[in-house]
Design a protein around this motif. Sequence first.
Motif, PDB file in Angstrom:
ATOM      1  N   SER A 242       0.941  -1.070   0.172  1.00 26.42           N
ATOM      2  CA  SER A 242       0.125   0.172  -0.025  1.00 26.42           C
ATOM      3  C   SER A 242       0.852   1.375   0.089  1.00 26.42           C
ATOM      4  O   SER A 242       0.770   2.216  -0.908  1.00 26.42           O
ATOM      5  CB  SER A 242      -1.009   0.035   1.435  1.00 26.42           C
TER       6      SER A 242
ATOM      7  N   GLN B  37       0.826   3.922  -2.756  1.00 25.66           N
ATOM      8  CA  GLN B  37       0.757   5.471  -2.471  1.00 25.66           C
ATOM      9  C   GLN B  37       1.983   6.229  -2.870  1.00 25.66           C
ATOM     10  O   GLN B  37       1.818   7.366  -3.402  1.00 25.66           O
ATOM     11  CB  GLN B  37       0.715   5.668  -1.004  1.00 25.66           C
TER      12      GLN B  37
ATOM     13  N   LYS C  72       1.591   9.342  -5.603  1.00 27.59           N
ATOM     14  CA  LYS C  72       1.965  10.624  -5.500  1.00 27.59           C
ATOM     15  C   LYS C  72       3.015  10.967  -6.299  1.00 27.59           C
ATOM     16  O   LYS C  72       2.957  12.176  -6.984  1.00 27.59           O
ATOM     17  CB  LYS C  72       2.368  10.750  -3.884  1.00 27.59           C
TER      18      LYS C  72
END
Length: 986
Positions: A361, A365, A369
């Motif tokens: 995860s 992420q 980003k």
Amino acid sequence: MQPTNEREVRGQAAAMARPARSRRPRGGERRAGRASELRPLYDALRAAARGDFTVRLPIGGDPAMAEVSTAFNELVALDAALVEELRRVADAVQVHGRTTERALLPGASGGWATAIASVNAVLEPLAWQTHELSRVLDCLARGDLSHSMPIEAKGELAELAATINRMTDTLRTFASEVTRVAREVGTEGRLGGQAVVPGVAGTWKDLTDSVNTMASNLTDQVRGIARVVTAVAHGDLSRQLHLFAKGEIAALADTINDMTDTLRTFAAQVTTVAREVGTEGRLGGQAKVPGAAGTWRDLTDNVNQLAANLTTQVRAISEVATAVTQGDLSRTIAVEVAGEVLALKDKINQMIANLRETTRSNTEQDWLKTNLARFFALMQGQRDLRELARLMITELTPTIGAQHGAFYLLDPSQDPPSLSLASTYAHTWRKRVSNRFELGEGLVGQCALERKPIVVNGAPDDYVVVASGLGEAPARNIVVIPILFENQVRGVVELASFSEIRPVQLTFLEQLMLNIGIAMNLISASMRTEDLLRQLQGSNVELERRRGDLEDKAAQLEQKNREIAEASDSLETKARELAKVSQYKTDFLTNMSHEVRTPLNTMMVLAQMLAEDRETRLSPKQKEFATAIHTAGRDLLALINQILNLSRIEAGRIETHAEPFTVATTCEFLEQTFRPIAQQKALHFEIGLDDLGTQTITSDRQLLEQILKNLLSNAFKFTERGRVTLRVFRPPPGHPFQTDALRDAPAVLGFAVTDTGIGIPVDKQALVFEAFRQADASITRRYGGTGLGLTISREYARVLGGQIDLRSTEGLGSTLTLYLPLASGDLPRAAAATTPTVIGAVPPGAAEPALAAGVLKDLTVAIVEDDARNLYATTSLLEAYGARVLPASSAREAYQVLETHPEVSAVLMDVMMADTDGLEATRHIRAVERLRALPIIALTAKATESDRAACLGAGCTDYIAKPFDSRQLVAMVHRLGIRPATTDEA
């Protein structure tokens, strides 16, 4: 054959005595014959004397000799019979052992009878003694030592009886002693017992000594075994069994000593393995017990298996833990385990899975980003939409692992608006695939219409083909995602890939589309600005040319301006006065609405409670009165809402929001709203679409639905039997439209509401669109109403660029038709709040939820209300449904109630209060950590959308306007109170 009885002897003697039929002898012959006749007698006597009893004399001749022969023959026959009988008896007694056998000589008398009696007298006592001896010996043979022989004989027989009796006594004593010793030693376990047989000697002495020796040896052996076994049982494995024994006892002693040695070795080895594995942590140890077999071998193997399993398990856990510490989260513990170790294995594997999922995860992420930042940087400085489309599709497609991509831009200038292909990635042109889509057409158009992503997995082989110089293959997964800005579609991106789109990639696409929408909006604004600048530059040249002319005319106008200025000052003053009057009117109506709603709420709540009284404390007539009061209050509420709507229309404070939607969506809403009313009034209600269900309209959906609701409400109100229909159609060419928007629109839709009601006279049809006017005063008295519905509908239609036409025949019904352009132009927008509506109000005649009497019995509700009447009415309502109510007349009291009563399930918050308003009180409550999830329902007479938004923005969970419907409020409290609200909901 020898004669066997007296009859045969006499028969033979008579035969011998018969006279012979011969001549009569002479004298000499007679003497010689006598001598010859006596010779057989002599021979017979000599033979009998020698014991030959088989000889017989012939009977014949001289009668005297015949008698002698007969007597001799009888004598010899008796002797022979006696001898034979004695032989028979002797044979029976001596050979066959029949001691009960007796001698019998039939016809014997005298000495013969005496001899027979003497023989039998000798046999009688012998037979009895033999029988007694047999009986006692038989009892001895069967182990019965309680019998003895009676001593009634003499001589040797008496001594034999005495000897047998002594033997029986000795055996009885010996058996008793041996039995006692065997019972004590063998059964009762009392070792050390000895047999005592008084007067025993010889073999019995030897047997007694042997038994005692056996008991003594057995005592020593068992006690020795017991000492060693007791020591083993107590954990002392140093003892050994030393016995002076042979045979199996010696083997048993050796076995016990071997067992003790094996146990000692086993214990030492197990202790060593346990210390190494369990204490010192040296895994891999194994117990070695030489010569162990059977159970000891199994125990050793079990201990070794335990140590090996523990070693394997701990090493497996260690290897996985080491891999995790080094960052390798792909390993798991795969060793076979059970029980608590299995639970530990599962926990560690779950921990690794959680770490792996967390790492994945975090990685996703970071990827999300990083790529969002990268694409944001790429979009910086872009000034052309098609160049932006080309750059985005080129970079985006490989970023998410897709092999095919297409970028579509929305062209709002088209009628209807459509999406055209702007840029592609690895696209192969195909004739049968269009490059332009209208809203709702294909997946691209549908995505733009719904404004949400569409994902297709498992596409067929011929759907999309990805080709290269080396070959081609079908893409199996398609994602179509809209580009939005302020919830308006600006474009659509379509991507195709061999692999499925992962959730993080879909999230990335959704967030990126928002950024692209912002960039597209900036580029569009920049392009419009540049166009305006170019136009401005061209205008500046023309202005410069005309500036001279204007300067010439300026002097001429200056004089006139002074005159106009004087008049303008007067007009501005009047305009300001009119604006103030309009503002005063709006403020007055708003305040009037609030002040009327507050007492109206109390009246309607209490009237509804009386009308729904479940305890039959009111008569049917009284309930009818309460229902009439509640209905009148609802009509008054509708009047207030219509007046507010009309005031905002007159002030031009209507905010519109154009959006694309389908005709079927609006018709479904109207179907759900008015179907219960039609069923209640037993009217036929039908909606006809003429194949226009999928037709898309770009307009203000809320205003359109409000217009149609007003038209249908009038139709149902003035129709008592028959039907009410709504038909959607395209008007024929050449239809006379009144507005420029309709005349200039390329496409127009008509919404015709037809009823079979009372109809409107021709001379009164113009009046129905005027405020507070109806066709006839009798209609107002009969059907009620304010006369504002059609007025508001007409004004809403004008705002949307449409019109409303009326056709009616008195007594036959009416048709009100709304004409609306398919694509509205720039709708008027105002900075003021939206058109006021009663939030959550139930339409007249619509079905309301049925609630049980005790539906709130487990809830505690705090009511914050500064109006005593509303506080009383709301408290009574909730208590009637079983709730426990905690009243508070101010924000300060509300804080105290929530602090002292943590069991509060929900809060009803009034907004306009004297000291601290409800919005500030809600913010204060939300600041407390424990109360952030507490459901707070705004209960206020402020009834516009902006008021609702303000309440939700302050932290309220939900909103309901006064006067509220009782069942609607109870249902909301039940829905929010039975489960804690989350922070997101708040």
